[in-house]
Design a protein around this motif. Structure first.
Motif, mmCIF file in Angstrom:
data_model
loop_
_atom_site.group_PDB
_atom_site.id
_atom_site.type_symbol
_atom_site.label_atom_id
_atom_site.label_comp_id
_atom_site.label_asym_id
_atom_site.label_seq_id
_atom_site.Cartn_x
_atom_site.Cartn_y
_atom_site.Cartn_z
ATOM 1 N N TYR A 92 0.827 -1.115 0.046
ATOM 2 C CA TYR A 92 -0.075 -0.007 -0.073
ATOM 3 C C TYR A 92 1.014 1.267 0.091
ATOM 4 O O TYR A 92 0.630 2.281 -0.796
ATOM 5 C CB TYR A 92 -0.998 0.202 1.225
ATOM 6 N N SER A 96 0.925 3.735 -2.846
ATOM 7 C CA SER A 96 0.580 5.113 -2.850
ATOM 8 C C SER A 96 1.405 6.253 -3.098
ATOM 9 O O SER A 96 1.142 7.340 -3.574
ATOM 10 C CB SER A 96 -0.161 5.416 -1.453
ATOM 11 N N THR A 157 -7.673 -3.946 -4.666
ATOM 12 C CA THR A 157 -8.182 -2.954 -3.415
ATOM 13 C C THR A 157 -7.220 -1.972 -3.116
ATOM 14 O O THR A 157 -7.542 -0.990 -2.693
ATOM 15 C CB THR A 157 -8.506 -4.092 -2.185
ATOM 16 N N LEU A 161 -8.070 1.951 -3.078
ATOM 17 C CA LEU A 161 -7.909 3.087 -1.871
ATOM 18 C C LEU A 161 -6.842 3.881 -2.184
ATOM 19 O O LEU A 161 -7.131 5.065 -1.694
ATOM 20 C CB LEU A 161 -7.306 1.989 -0.855
ATOM 21 N N THR A 162 -5.882 3.903 -2.891
ATOM 22 C CA THR A 162 -4.931 4.906 -3.335
ATOM 23 C C THR A 162 -5.335 6.062 -4.161
ATOM 24 O O THR A 162 -5.083 7.087 -4.141
ATOM 25 C CB THR A 162 -3.468 4.398 -3.911
ATOM 26 N N PHE A 165 -9.248 7.172 -2.073
ATOM 27 C CA PHE A 165 -9.192 7.953 -0.622
ATOM 28 C C PHE A 165 -7.609 8.232 -0.253
ATOM 29 O O PHE A 165 -7.024 7.734 0.583
ATOM 30 C CB PHE A 165 -9.603 6.902 0.394
ATOM 31 N N ASP A 168 -6.431 9.422 3.266
ATOM 32 C CA ASP A 168 -7.125 8.616 4.665
ATOM 33 C C ASP A 168 -6.068 7.445 4.705
ATOM 34 O O ASP A 168 -6.405 6.309 4.642
ATOM 35 C CB ASP A 168 -8.549 7.942 4.142
ATOM 36 N N ASN A 169 -4.760 7.990 4.846
ATOM 37 C CA ASN A 169 -3.727 6.791 4.907
ATOM 38 C C ASN A 169 -4.049 5.828 5.732
ATOM 39 O O ASN A 169 -4.007 4.477 5.834
ATOM 40 C CB ASN A 169 -2.423 7.596 5.057
ATOM 41 N N ASN A 172 -7.192 3.823 5.562
ATOM 42 C CA ASN A 172 -6.878 2.816 4.428
ATOM 43 C C ASN A 172 -6.233 1.500 4.862
ATOM 44 O O ASN A 172 -6.374 0.428 4.496
ATOM 45 C CB ASN A 172 -6.222 3.478 3.331
ATOM 46 N N ARG A 173 -5.124 1.906 5.656
ATOM 47 C CA ARG A 173 -4.096 0.818 6.192
ATOM 48 C C ARG A 173 -4.973 -0.057 7.203
ATOM 49 O O ARG A 173 -4.720 -1.406 7.087
ATOM 50 C CB ARG A 173 -3.027 1.338 6.807
ATOM 51 N N TYR A 175 -8.240 -0.557 7.070
ATOM 52 C CA TYR A 175 -9.317 -1.324 6.089
ATOM 53 C C TYR A 175 -8.605 -2.508 5.601
ATOM 54 O O TYR A 175 -9.064 -3.577 5.517
ATOM 55 C CB TYR A 175 -9.921 -0.286 5.266
#
Length: 190
Positions: A92, A96, A157, A161-162, A165, A168-169, A172-173, A175
């Motif tokens: 992630y 990101s 996914t 997320l990147t 959102f 929303d670091n 996101n992690r 989640y």
């Protein structure tokens, strides 16, 4: 006397990624990269014959750096579940940082299919190692088809997320951690 610049290729590839992640792919041209790298345009063409080759090499370079970081996670001494979660947290973070540049390059058909396939194969070989270790430490066993679906789902996914959102670091992690546990059918003891 000509100016000698150490690690020109690496310098250029880093400049390419910086332009793509900060200003976007459309702002990437040979003149801009030469300027940002501190080299002459002619020198740049000595290393990279065109923009497509430059982009392909930059993406490959960026992913080779990410694969080194992911391999550090895989080679760690943690248990398999901890590695799974750390692997996805790291993936992630790496994705990101690129701000979905690879996704955009594929969408615009800028990145060559062979480059994309090389990256996918690199990711999936690392997933194979994760699955092998997980099945060795637990009673979890997944068919090849299921493993492929899990890999595709988790990578997709992370990418979504990147993109959806980006600010929303931590959410996101968190989640992603819960999603990985859910998809692998592993209970969260927290």
């Amino acid at each position: 006397m000509p100016k000698i610049i150490k690690d020109v290729e690496q310098l250029v590839l880093k400049a390419v990624m910086a332009v793509m992640t900060t200003d976007g792919i459309d702002q990437l041209n040979m003149k801009r990269i030469a300027k940002d790298s501190g080299i002459a345009v002619g020198t740049l063409y000595n290393y990279f014959p065109d923009r497509e080759e430059l982009i392909s090499k930059a993406i490959q370079y960026s992913w080779s750096q990410s694969f080194q970081v992911l391999d550090d996670v895989l080679n760690g001494s943690q248990d398999s579940l901890t590695k799974w979660l750390a692997f996805h947290d790291t993936l992630y973070s790496e994705m990101s940082q690129r701000k979905a540049v690879g996704h955009e390059l594929i969408r615009q058909k800028v990145i060559r299919d062979d480059v994309n396939q090389k990256i996918v194969n690199g990711l999936f070989s690392r997933y194979d190692a994760l699955f092998k270790e997980l099945s060795g430490e637990t009673d979890k066993s997944y068919s090849e088809q299921t493993r492929r679906r899990i890999q595709e789902t988790l990578v997709s996914t992370i990418l979504r997320l990147t993109i959806s959102f980006p600010e929303d670091n931590q959410a996101n992690r968190d989640y992603l951690n819960q999603f990985a546990r859910l998809i692998l059918n592993i209970e969260d003891n927290n």
